[in-house]
Each structure stands twice: as C-alpha cells, then as structure tokens.
Design an enzyme around this catalytic site. Structure first.
Site, PDB file in Angstrom:
ATOM      1  N   GLY A 218     -10.622  -1.725  -2.874  1.00  0.00           N
ATOM      2  CA  GLY A 218      -9.888  -2.982  -3.041  1.00  0.00           C
ATOM      3  C   GLY A 218      -9.069  -3.012  -4.324  1.00  0.00           C
TER       4      GLY A 218
ATOM      5  N   ARG B  22     -14.382   0.998   7.703  1.00  0.00           N
ATOM      6  CA  ARG B  22     -12.954   1.335   7.863  1.00  0.00           C
ATOM      7  C   ARG B  22     -12.513   2.424   6.890  1.00  0.00           C
ATOM      8  NH1 ARG B  22     -13.054  -4.338   8.094  1.00  0.00           N
ATOM      9  NH2 ARG B  22     -12.975  -4.505   5.825  1.00  0.00           N
TER      10      ARG B  22
ATOM     11  N   CYS C  30     -11.517 -15.158 -12.346  1.00  0.00           N
ATOM     12  CA  CYS C  30     -10.456 -14.601 -13.212  1.00  0.00           C
ATOM     13  C   CYS C  30      -9.776 -15.660 -14.082  1.00  0.00           C
ATOM     14  CB  CYS C  30      -9.419 -13.860 -12.356  1.00  0.00           C
ATOM     15  SG  CYS C  30      -9.054 -14.662 -10.794  1.00  0.00           S
TER      16      CYS C  30
ATOM     17  N   GLN D 200      -1.287 -18.747 -10.785  1.00  0.00           N
ATOM     18  CA  GLN D 200      -2.076 -17.564 -10.433  1.00  0.00           C
ATOM     19  C   GLN D 200      -1.334 -16.667  -9.454  1.00  0.00           C
ATOM     20  OE1 GLN D 200      -5.973 -20.403 -10.508  1.00  0.00           O
ATOM     21  NE2 GLN D 200      -6.353 -18.402  -9.616  1.00  0.00           N
TER      22      GLN D 200
ATOM     23  N   HIS E 205      -2.270 -13.620 -14.278  1.00  0.00           N
ATOM     24  CA  HIS E 205      -2.410 -15.080 -14.148  1.00  0.00           C
ATOM     25  C   HIS E 205      -1.904 -15.728 -15.438  1.00  0.00           C
ATOM     26  CE1 HIS E 205      -4.481 -14.501 -10.485  1.00  0.00           C
ATOM     27  NE2 HIS E 205      -5.687 -14.922 -10.786  1.00  0.00           N
TER      28      HIS E 205
ATOM     29  N   ASN F 272      -5.244 -10.425 -14.238  1.00  0.00           N
ATOM     30  CA  ASN F 272      -6.414 -10.906 -13.474  1.00  0.00           C
ATOM     31  C   ASN F 272      -7.238  -9.769 -12.904  1.00  0.00           C
ATOM     32  OD1 ASN F 272      -3.825 -10.875 -11.895  1.00  0.00           O
ATOM     33  ND2 ASN F 272      -5.236 -11.030 -10.175  1.00  0.00           N
TER      34      ASN F 272
END
Ligand SMILES: NC(=O)c1ccc[n+]([C@@H]2O[C@H](COP(=O)([O-])OP(=O)(O)OC[C@H]3O[C@@H](n4cnc5c(N)ncnc54)[C@H](OP(=O)(O)O)[C@@H]3O)[C@@H](O)[C@H]2O)c1
Length: 344
Positions: free
Chosen positions: A15, A42, A131, A158, A244, A317
């Site tokens: 991720g 996956r 965050c 953000q 952010h 972030n």
C-alpha cells in the site's frame, strides 16, 4: 541502539503507507535481520524493493507472525482488529496505523516528540495517530508547554493519498476524465475530487461533525493528556496528491507574540519553521513530500483577540503522518529496550 537485529513484518506492504514503511526502514538503517512483506492474496508473489534487493510478498495470516519481533500494521482497521492480537500472542510488538486501537485506554497513542514516555506502558499494541492529528500535535505541544493551551480550532486541507493508493489513482483518473469530457469518478471519495474541495472525510456523525473530525479531537486530547481540551476541526479533502496542510488557531493561557511563538516552535524537535511571508517563504505540500519533519509557517497574532495565534502546518501524510512515525516508534522501542510483549 543495541547490536541486536529484529525480524520486522510490514502488514499492507504493497500500500501507499506500507511501501513508505519499507523505504523508512531502509533509509534509517533500522537493524533488521529479516523483513516480511504481508498483504492480501492479490499481491502474493509480488516483489518489493528493499535495501538493494527485493522482498517477496506473502499472504497475511496468523502463521505469518511466527518469529516476528515488530509488526508494522497498515492494511486497514478490519485487518488490525483481526490479526493484531494474534501477532502479539506470537510475540510481536504491533505498531498499528489504523484507527482500530487508538482510543483503547490500554493502548498508547504515540508521537515520539510529544509523548514518547507513553511507550513504556505498552502491552503489545501501540497505535499511530491519524495523519492530520500527528502533524498538529507537534506545534500544539510546543506552544502548550511554553504558553499554556486553552482551545484549538483547525481546518485541514488533506491530500488524496490520505485515502491510500486508490485515492491517488482516483484523483489522476478524475483529471483525465475532465480532460476527455467524461464523468468524473467518485468511488474512493464521496464526491469527485479533481478540481474541487470536499468538506467530508469519513462519515457524518449525529453531531454534524465527520468521523475524521471526531478522531482529531479525541486523539489530540489523548496524546496531550488534556481530556477536556476544547477543540474543533473541519476536515477537507483537496486535490493535492500528497501532503496534508492545516490552518490552526490556538487560544493560549499567556499571550505570545508571533516572534516568541516562532522561537518556541523552531526549537521543538521535528518542527521546521518556514516563515518569511514577505519573501513567499511558507510551507506548501511540494516542499514537504519525502521529508520527515513537520513544517510551520504564517505564524501571526489574531487581529482582535489577545492570546490567540494562527499558523499553518504542513507535513507528508505518508511519512510523519504514517510510515515515519511508526518507524520512529520502533526506533524508540529499541532505544528503550521495550521490543517485547509483557506477559501476564
Ligand atoms: N494514507 C495515509 O495518509 C494514512 C495515514 C495514516 C494511517 N493510514 C492507515 O494506514 C492503512 C493503510 O493505508 P494506505 O493509505 O497505505 O492504503 P492502501 O494504499 O489502500 O493500501 C492498503 C494495504 O492493505 C492491504 N490489504 C487490503 N486488504 C487486505 C487483506 N484483506 N489482507 C491483507 N492485506 C490487505 C493492501 O494489500 P493489497 O495490495 O494486496 O490489496 C495494501 O497493502 C489504513 O488503515 C489507513 O487508515 C493511512
């Protein structure tokens, strides 16, 4: 740090945050003996770059925590709720990026520059704050210690990456769709984000606030150990890919000039003051991407209210807001000799 080396698992390694966690471990030369990259079925077999080589992605399962010393979780709250306790049972200290455990009274919620000592009370799980909260509590702690904190009001700006890789992809797809005259996508975000700002992050609560705004309030109080701190947030998603930005207003117990606040903020660990507005020196997202610090600018006294200050806070972030704060916690655990799960 000791000479010992640690087996570190990154849960959600494929991720947006997980990839940065691998990068931070490498960049900081964290003393790893082995890194395990875990994700969904996956991604099994995918190879991710690490320390000049590659690490192969394995499926997240209870068995995957065998022999793991530190598990950095970043695969969403549902995975944290399902697997964090079994990771702890297998002997790993969990540093969790999701909101699953943050408000659990047994779980320390830690920003090392602000409340590192809270780590000593950990019972296996440590939570990384939201965050937007992380980058705000640094200046709040600095100003609070120096002048006393009475009230906080924040409006956030953000970026799309706060919603993960899917958020970034949807922003770029929206820009492309706009160009070609097609309907703009809005699967990740409640409304199309490209060329717009959305005053909704998370779900709306009965109070009229969103879940993200409520998290900022509760987490800030917990981290600063100020359970009654009056505070209010408006969280806005903006079409920025990464980083952010926040506009913060604080009421202080003792009046501070902008120059005094600037001095206090400049000497606080992890903060970089960029504040020469006449020369257009103030932080923007572009300055902060890839950096681990929190940047503060536009520091000024309120026009009418003595003791009220306004300032602007920007941070990456995916780094201070997530991956770096988590790796920083891991470094603190090593330095404090707390990479172990208390028994009983
Ligand atoms: N983005 C931020 O700024 C930020 C900041 C602080 C905290 N967080 C938190 O960090 C977590 C991850 O965020 P992100 O931005 O990195 O999201 P992301 O880019 O969407 O990545 C999600 C990760 O979770 C994995 N995952 C999803 N479902 C899974 C399953 N069933 N089993 C195992 N792994 C699964 C994904 O693996 P596959 O690739 O295999 O699907 C991927 O590695 C979330 O809890 C988020 O709230 C994010």
């Amino acid at each position: 740090m000791t000479d010992r080396r640690w087996t570190v698992a990154v849960v959600g390694a494929t991720g947006a945050v997980g990839r940065e966690m691998l990068r931070m471990l490498e960049e900081r030369s964290f003393p790893v003996s082995r890194v395990r990259a875990l994700a969904s079925p996956r991604s099994v077999g995918r190879r991710l770059p690490f320390a000049g080589g590659e690490v192969e992605v394995e499926v997240l399962s209870e068995a995957a925590f065998e022999g793991v010393d530190i598990a950095l979780f970043s695969a969403g709250g549902a995975r944290s709720l399902e697997f964090a306790r079994s990771a702890v049972q297998a002997g790993a200290v969990v540093i969790d990026n999701s909101s699953a455990w943050r408000m659990d009274p047994e779980v320390p919620l830690v920003v090392p520059e602000v409340n590192e000592d809270a780590l000593d009370a950990h019972r296996g799980i440590i939570a990384n704050p939201n965050c937007s909260t992380i980058q705000m509590v640094l200046p709040l702690k600095a100003l609070g210690d120096a002048f006393g904190l009475r009230r906080v009001i924040v409006s956030t700006y953000q970026s799309a990456s706060g919603a993960g890789q899917g958020g970034i992809d949807e922003l770029f797809a929206g820009v492309e769709a706009h160009r070609s005259g097609e309907a703009l996508p809005s699967e990740v975000f409640a409304r199309p984000l490209a060329f717009d700002c959305l005053p909704q992050i998370g779900d709306f609560l009965d109070t009229g606030y969103t879940s993200e705004e409520q998290k900022m309030l509760e987490e800030t109080r917990k981290i600063l150990s100020m359970p009654e701190l009056p505070s209010s947030a408006t969280c806005v998603r903006v079409p920025v890919a990464r980083g952010h930005l926040e506009s913060v207003t604080v009421d202080l117990e003792r009046r501070a000039t902008a120059a005094e606040a600037r001095e206090v903020l400049s000497s606080f660990p992890g903060i970089v003051v960029m504040d020469r507005p006449g020369e257009m020196v103030y932080p923007v997202a572009r300055d902060c991407v890839g950096r681990t610090e929190t940047f503060v600018g536009r520091i000024r006294e309120d026009n009418a209210l003595p003791g009220t200050l306004h300032f602007w806070v920007v941070s990456d972030n995916l780094l201070k807001g997530a991956a770096w704060n988590a790796v920083q916690i891991a470094e603190s655990l090593v330095a404090r000799d707390r990479v172990s799960v208390p028994r009983g």
